[in-house]
Design an enzyme around this catalytic site. Structure first.
Site, short mmCIF file in Angstrom:
data_model
loop_
_atom_site.label_atom_id
_atom_site.label_comp_id
_atom_site.label_asym_id
_atom_site.label_seq_id
_atom_site.Cartn_x
_atom_site.Cartn_y
_atom_site.Cartn_z
N SER A 107 0.85 -1.19 0.00
CA SER A 107 0.00 0.00 0.00
C SER A 107 0.88 1.23 0.00
CB SER A 107 -0.86 0.07 1.26
OG SER A 107 -1.56 -1.10 1.44
N HIS A 150 -5.08 -2.53 -4.86
CA HIS A 150 -4.09 -3.56 -5.22
C HIS A 150 -4.60 -4.24 -6.50
CE1 HIS A 150 -1.84 -4.17 -1.27
NE2 HIS A 150 -2.83 -3.39 -0.90
N HIS A 166 -2.96 -11.27 1.03
CA HIS A 166 -2.73 -11.35 2.47
C HIS A 166 -3.44 -12.56 3.08
CE1 HIS A 166 -2.63 -7.10 1.20
NE2 HIS A 166 -1.73 -6.91 2.14
N TYR A 209 -5.36 -12.27 5.60
CA TYR A 209 -6.70 -11.83 6.02
C TYR A 209 -7.74 -11.88 4.91
CZ TYR A 209 -5.46 -7.14 4.19
OH TYR A 209 -5.08 -6.09 3.40
N GLU A 210 -7.29 -12.10 3.67
CA GLU A 210 -8.24 -12.27 2.58
C GLU A 210 -8.70 -13.73 2.49
OE1 GLU A 210 -6.93 -9.67 -1.03
OE2 GLU A 210 -5.16 -10.02 0.21
N ALA A 254 2.90 -0.74 4.05
CA ALA A 254 2.45 0.36 4.90
C ALA A 254 2.39 -0.20 6.31
CB ALA A 254 1.06 0.80 4.47
N MET A 296 0.41 -6.08 8.47
CA MET A 296 -0.32 -7.34 8.19
C MET A 296 0.25 -8.07 6.98
SD MET A 296 -4.12 -5.75 8.56
CE MET A 296 -4.51 -4.54 9.85
N SER A 297 1.49 -7.83 6.67
CA SER A 297 2.07 -8.47 5.47
C SER A 297 3.54 -8.78 5.73
CB SER A 297 1.94 -7.52 4.26
OG SER A 297 2.75 -6.38 4.43
N ASN A 350 0.52 5.71 9.85
CA ASN A 350 -0.27 6.15 11.01
C ASN A 350 0.48 5.77 12.29
OD1 ASN A 350 -1.24 3.33 9.95
ND2 ASN A 350 -1.62 3.31 12.14
N HIS A 373 -8.69 2.91 7.68
CA HIS A 373 -8.02 2.40 6.48
C HIS A 373 -7.79 3.52 5.46
CE1 HIS A 373 -6.74 -0.50 3.56
NE2 HIS A 373 -7.74 -0.25 2.75
N1 HPA Z 1 -1.58 -1.86 12.04
C1 HPA Z 1 -1.53 -2.89 11.18
N2 HPA Z 1 -1.33 -2.75 9.88
C2 HPA Z 1 -1.17 -1.50 9.40
C3 HPA Z 1 -1.21 -0.37 10.24
C4 HPA Z 1 -1.43 -0.57 11.64
O1 HPA Z 1 -1.48 0.38 12.45
N3 HPA Z 1 -1.01 0.72 9.44
C5 HPA Z 1 -0.86 0.25 8.17
N4 HPA Z 1 -0.95 -1.08 8.14
#
Ligand code: HPA
Length: 272
Positions: free
Chosen positions: A32, A64, A86, A88-89, A116, A211-212, A235, A247
């Site tokens: 991302s 994506h 991922h 989570y998909e 990200a 998460m990756s 973030n 998100h």
């Molecule tokens: N947590 C998990 N995955 C993320 C985050 C987060 O704060 N920011 C971007 N991907």
């Protein structure tokens, strides 16, 4: 059923034919935020939709798209892998690792994994780029679970003490001395972490959360590639500030950093 390793070798042959290249040198997995800037690497000489390659599953995340772009940069043939998938998909660890295995089987010896991430350290402002020095795999799975890999690929009991290449991290710092290093904690998601989980991984030494990346890094190291991980902090992680996570914020931070991320990738690949 075809073993994941066999499947990657077959997909690599298909990729080489469709992309019109004999072999790759470098692969960049675009997370991302990183995709928008990747055009800085130059005009692709070919684009192969990953849906046309064996074993690839379609990404379901907005922003994506499943495509492998081939670009020539400073004498390197580079595969840009867009459309990461991922856990989570609903994918297995083997499906998550398949694109990386495929580009390595197609020759890439250097793998740059971008993502990200949330930042745990208040001094890591959104927009910062951090080189991953090590990771905590909190997904409770491994791409090496299951049937043993073929002898040509080495033992599944792979040493991860030097998973993220010190040489490539030094190269990143030489390209941009503002880039710091940190440990990446990889969760399954898709929910963001609780503040307690963030405090837990902070106590364990993490400064990035996402998460990756972790499963792809393990699969790449197992195939003897040199791995670099780069996180764009989008973030502050949960509980670090009072602002709730969303998100959209993650996607927007990526868009506003696109030009500088592209510039960083281009300078990095030139320096390889
Ligand atoms: N947590 C998990 N995955 C993320 C985050 C987060 O704060 N920011 C971007 N991907």
């Amino acid at each position: 059923m075809t073993l994941p390793y066999e499947l990657a070798l077959q997909a690599a042959d298909e990729l080489r034919v469709r992309a019109g290249v004999d072999s790759y040198d470098v692969a960049v997995v675009l997370g991302s935020g990183w995709k928008e800037g990747a055009s800085a690497l130059g005009e692709p000489v070919s684009e192969v939709p990953s849906s046309t390659l064996r074993g690839f599953v379609a990404p379901t995340v907005e922003g994506h798209s499943g495509m492998i772009y081939t670009v020539k940069v400073a004498g390197h043939t580079v595969a840009l892998v867009s459309g990461r998938v991922h856990l989570y998909e609903g994918n297995t660890a083997a499906q998550v690792a398949h694109p990386v295995r495929t580009v390595i089987a197609a020759g890439a010896r250097t793998v740059i994994l971008t993502n990200a991430a949330g930042g745990l350290n208040p001094s890591l402002a959104p927009g910062s780029v951090v080189a991953i020095s090590d990771h905590l795999n909190l997904t409770a799975t491994s791409p090496l679970e299951g049937a043993s890999p073929p002898a040509s690929m080495g033992s599944r009991f792979v040493d991860l003490s030097d998973l993220y290449s010190a040489r490539l991290r030094a190269l990143v710092r030489s390209v941009d001395p503002r880039i710091t290093e940190g440990v990446y904690a990889g969760f399954r998601g898709p929910h963001y972490e609780t503040p307690a989980e963030i405090r837990m991984v902070g106590a364990l030494g993490a400064s990035l959360v996402g998460m990756s990346t972790v499963l792809e890094a393990i699969a790449a190291r197992h195939m003897n590639a040199e791995v670099l991980g780069l996180s764009l902090v989008t973030n502050y992680a949960a509980g670090v500030t009072d602002t709730p996570l969303n998100h959209l914020e993650v996607l927007e931070a990526g868009q506003s950093a696109a030009a500088s991320l592209g510039d960083l990738l281009a300078r990095l690949v030139h320096a390889l």
